[in-house]
Design a protein around this motif. Sequence first.
Motif, mmCIF file in Angstrom:
data_model
loop_
_atom_site.group_PDB
_atom_site.id
_atom_site.type_symbol
_atom_site.label_atom_id
_atom_site.label_comp_id
_atom_site.label_asym_id
_atom_site.label_seq_id
_atom_site.Cartn_x
_atom_site.Cartn_y
_atom_site.Cartn_z
ATOM 1 N N LEU A 134 0.829 -1.192 0.000
ATOM 2 C CA LEU A 134 0.000 0.000 0.000
ATOM 3 C C LEU A 134 0.874 1.256 0.000
ATOM 4 C CD1 LEU A 134 -3.270 0.403 1.973
ATOM 5 C CD2 LEU A 134 -1.619 2.260 1.998
ATOM 6 N N LYS A 135 1.949 1.232 0.788
ATOM 7 C CA LYS A 135 2.845 2.389 0.905
ATOM 8 C C LYS A 135 3.712 2.554 -0.341
ATOM 9 C CE LYS A 135 6.475 4.320 3.871
ATOM 10 N NZ LYS A 135 7.283 4.108 5.093
ATOM 11 N N GLU A 136 4.234 1.444 -0.886
ATOM 12 C CA GLU A 136 5.174 1.496 -1.994
ATOM 13 C C GLU A 136 4.508 1.712 -3.349
ATOM 14 O OE1 GLU A 136 8.017 -1.821 0.254
ATOM 15 O OE2 GLU A 136 7.075 -2.282 -1.685
ATOM 16 N N ALA A 137 3.297 1.159 -3.529
ATOM 17 C CA ALA A 137 2.679 1.196 -4.861
ATOM 18 C C ALA A 137 1.211 1.573 -4.854
ATOM 19 C CB ALA A 137 2.851 -0.166 -5.535
ATOM 20 N N GLY A 138 0.651 1.884 -3.705
ATOM 21 C CA GLY A 138 -0.759 2.245 -3.657
ATOM 22 C C GLY A 138 -1.679 1.088 -3.994
ATOM 23 N N ILE A 139 -1.226 -0.141 -3.698
ATOM 24 C CA ILE A 139 -2.049 -1.332 -3.959
ATOM 25 C C ILE A 139 -2.773 -1.724 -2.677
ATOM 26 C CG2 ILE A 139 -2.027 -3.772 -4.621
ATOM 27 C CD1 ILE A 139 0.494 -3.212 -6.242
ATOM 28 N N GLY A 140 -4.093 -1.674 -2.706
ATOM 29 C CA GLY A 140 -4.867 -2.073 -1.545
ATOM 30 C C GLY A 140 -4.821 -3.583 -1.357
ATOM 31 N N GLY A 141 -5.243 -4.031 -0.177
ATOM 32 C CA GLY A 141 -5.166 -5.457 0.094
ATOM 33 C C GLY A 141 -6.355 -5.979 0.882
ATOM 34 N N ILE A 142 -6.685 -7.253 0.613
ATOM 35 C CA ILE A 142 -7.707 -7.962 1.385
ATOM 36 C C ILE A 142 -7.031 -9.176 2.010
ATOM 37 C CG2 ILE A 142 -9.901 -9.195 1.327
ATOM 38 C CD1 ILE A 142 -10.687 -7.596 -1.083
ATOM 39 N N ILE A 143 -7.263 -9.360 3.292
ATOM 40 C CA ILE A 143 -6.682 -10.489 4.022
ATOM 41 C C ILE A 143 -7.828 -11.386 4.465
ATOM 42 C CG2 ILE A 143 -5.068 -11.176 5.833
ATOM 43 C CD1 ILE A 143 -4.417 -8.102 6.077
ATOM 44 N N LEU A 144 -7.873 -12.588 3.911
ATOM 45 C CA LEU A 144 -8.945 -13.534 4.233
ATOM 46 C C LEU A 144 -8.429 -14.580 5.216
ATOM 47 C CD1 LEU A 144 -11.772 -14.742 3.684
ATOM 48 C CD2 LEU A 144 -10.763 -15.945 1.716
ATOM 49 N N GLU A 145 -9.196 -14.815 6.275
ATOM 50 C CA GLU A 145 -8.826 -15.836 7.253
ATOM 51 C C GLU A 145 -9.141 -17.219 6.686
ATOM 52 O OE1 GLU A 145 -6.950 -16.414 9.987
ATOM 53 O OE2 GLU A 145 -8.252 -15.615 11.561
ATOM 54 N N ASN A 146 -8.158 -18.100 6.730
ATOM 55 C CA ASN A 146 -8.365 -19.472 6.248
ATOM 56 C C ASN A 146 -9.350 -20.242 7.123
ATOM 57 O OD1 ASN A 146 -6.545 -19.267 4.162
ATOM 58 N ND2 ASN A 146 -5.313 -21.002 4.804
ATOM 59 N N PRO A 147 -10.160 -21.119 6.543
ATOM 60 C CA PRO A 147 -10.892 -22.081 7.379
ATOM 61 C C PRO A 147 -9.894 -22.904 8.185
ATOM 62 C CG PRO A 147 -11.658 -22.128 5.104
ATOM 63 C CD PRO A 147 -10.426 -21.291 5.111
#
Length: 596
Positions: A134-147
């Motif tokens: 996000l800081k280096e390239a302005g790419i947002g992220g989604i973090i999904l919790e594994n089952p």
Amino acid sequence: MSTSRLDAMYRSILLTKFFTKGWGKPENLRRLFEFRKVVSNREECLKLIERDYPVTITREQKMSDCTLLEGYFLSPLERYLPGIVPEIAQKAHFQALLPVHWPEKGCKPMCLHLAGTGDHFFWRRRNLMVKPLLKEAGIGGIILENPFYGLRKPTDQVRSSLHNVSDIFVMGGCLILESLVLFHWCERNGLGPLGVTGLSMGGHMASLAATNWPKPLVLVPCLSWSTASAVFLQGVMSHSINWDLLEDQYLSDGEYREKLSKMVTIVDEAFLAGKKFARTYSQSMELPVANNTEKKKDDAEPAKKLDITYNESGAKVPPNVVDVDVSKNILDINTGETKVTTDTVAHSETLYKELQRLLGEGKISDVLFKKLTSNEKFVLEPQDIEALNQLSEQNIKEVLLKCKVADLQQLLQNSKKHVQEKMREKSSANETDLVVDSSPQILKDPLKSVELTQKAVKKPEKPWNISEFTSDLWVNLPFLRSTSKSGKKIDIGKIHWRDREALQFMRGIMDECTHLSNFSVPFDTSLIIAVCAKHDAYVPREDVGTLEEIWPGAEVRYVDAGHVSAYILHQSLFRSCIKEAFERSKKRWKDGKHID
């Protein structure tokens, strides 16, 4: 390629054990195998997830450098396979981090990050991957919790120790469908281009998830490969499995052995057969002639040209040439029969032309030409070997699958005797009176095989089958090698064939549910950059299909490290590949349309 000692050492000190309760319920495995055929087809899988699938946002927090969202939704797998997902794992929890200001107008790149083995909760991926991107390239992220991890971990599960083999397939099925839910959610909120990534197991799950999105999608799988079968059977993770328990369950419950084993496909078996066949018999050794009980036709009879027809896909197919795709066939280890999993063939015409050329150049006989262009099973004689070695590896696979299994076994037996004689001569020269181990492993590399035992090894109770000979599985398994951790010698030749049945079943179900060739090819493979460790002891790459073969156009990069050291030292490289892949996507695609 040598494997990392650090990987082996790190795995040896971990307490995590896998599949402590066995295979899982046979009925659950059956349902998963059947459902795999649906989710592996992009068009069919997309029908399972509506575009407005309900997602609940429970928290929104404004921070100085980003906006943090938290939410959840019901895992779609519970809809279609009720009761197969543990209740606590049915709610899919996720976090999303969005930049305060997007660097480019009209471009809001978002990357989904899937968890590797042992990556519970969100903090590790958030701090090591999402925030820096996000800081280096302005790419947002989604973090999904594994089952089975973090907020979705069953209360009776210890750390990451999945109870059943079936749990890994439940996890994969959940993540494939849940990724589609999140991609749709991103599109509804004006976010894109989209991507997915992960490390280790997360990388493989990202690859599976990417196969079902019908639009351009960035994919950066790190420290993973084409199938999970090698991970649990050949890599250092194999030491963490209670094989005795799995073997006992497999042999005691007929559901596994009689029904489920017939539902799975060992994807790389034909590949291994051709590879091992070419490698073993290309050696300059004189083999005794195999017994040929079939009546030979007149050698002088001219070969007839085959009529060319067309299959459903419009490709030319000689009718006499075996009409199956051998890259997706297997040999039944019980009957020796070839199982056909698809009715098209990509190489038949190529094989026929290649054989015609060799016939015209006098490199193969009319008799051999007729054998190879006939639909009939045939005897493979030693004098044919030199001619067959002139074929390409793909065509050797086709030839091998047409051989009569019993006659090929006889050939192996004869060649085994020849190797034994050579070894006896060697031992006599050294004034050593040893009896040669007659196990199939001696054929793999007689000079580097297991130490010859002082006593003759008893003949296996079951005749060898072609799978046992051609597969590298039995000599590559860490727990079947010639020495144990204590240094005690292990007589591989005494391993019972029934023990191998359970291992073959494990390999089959892992390939069935995780081999990338069983799934659709991603929409645009040029947006794939895979990162692998050259000395990875967790994810072996030998004798399984490569990503470049399965996904033409995909790029694979290698770091000179093992699995653990790559994870620790090369996070910046993983991020740079993600950034590069997103740049490719922006140059090639805009609003889902190709940029000329």
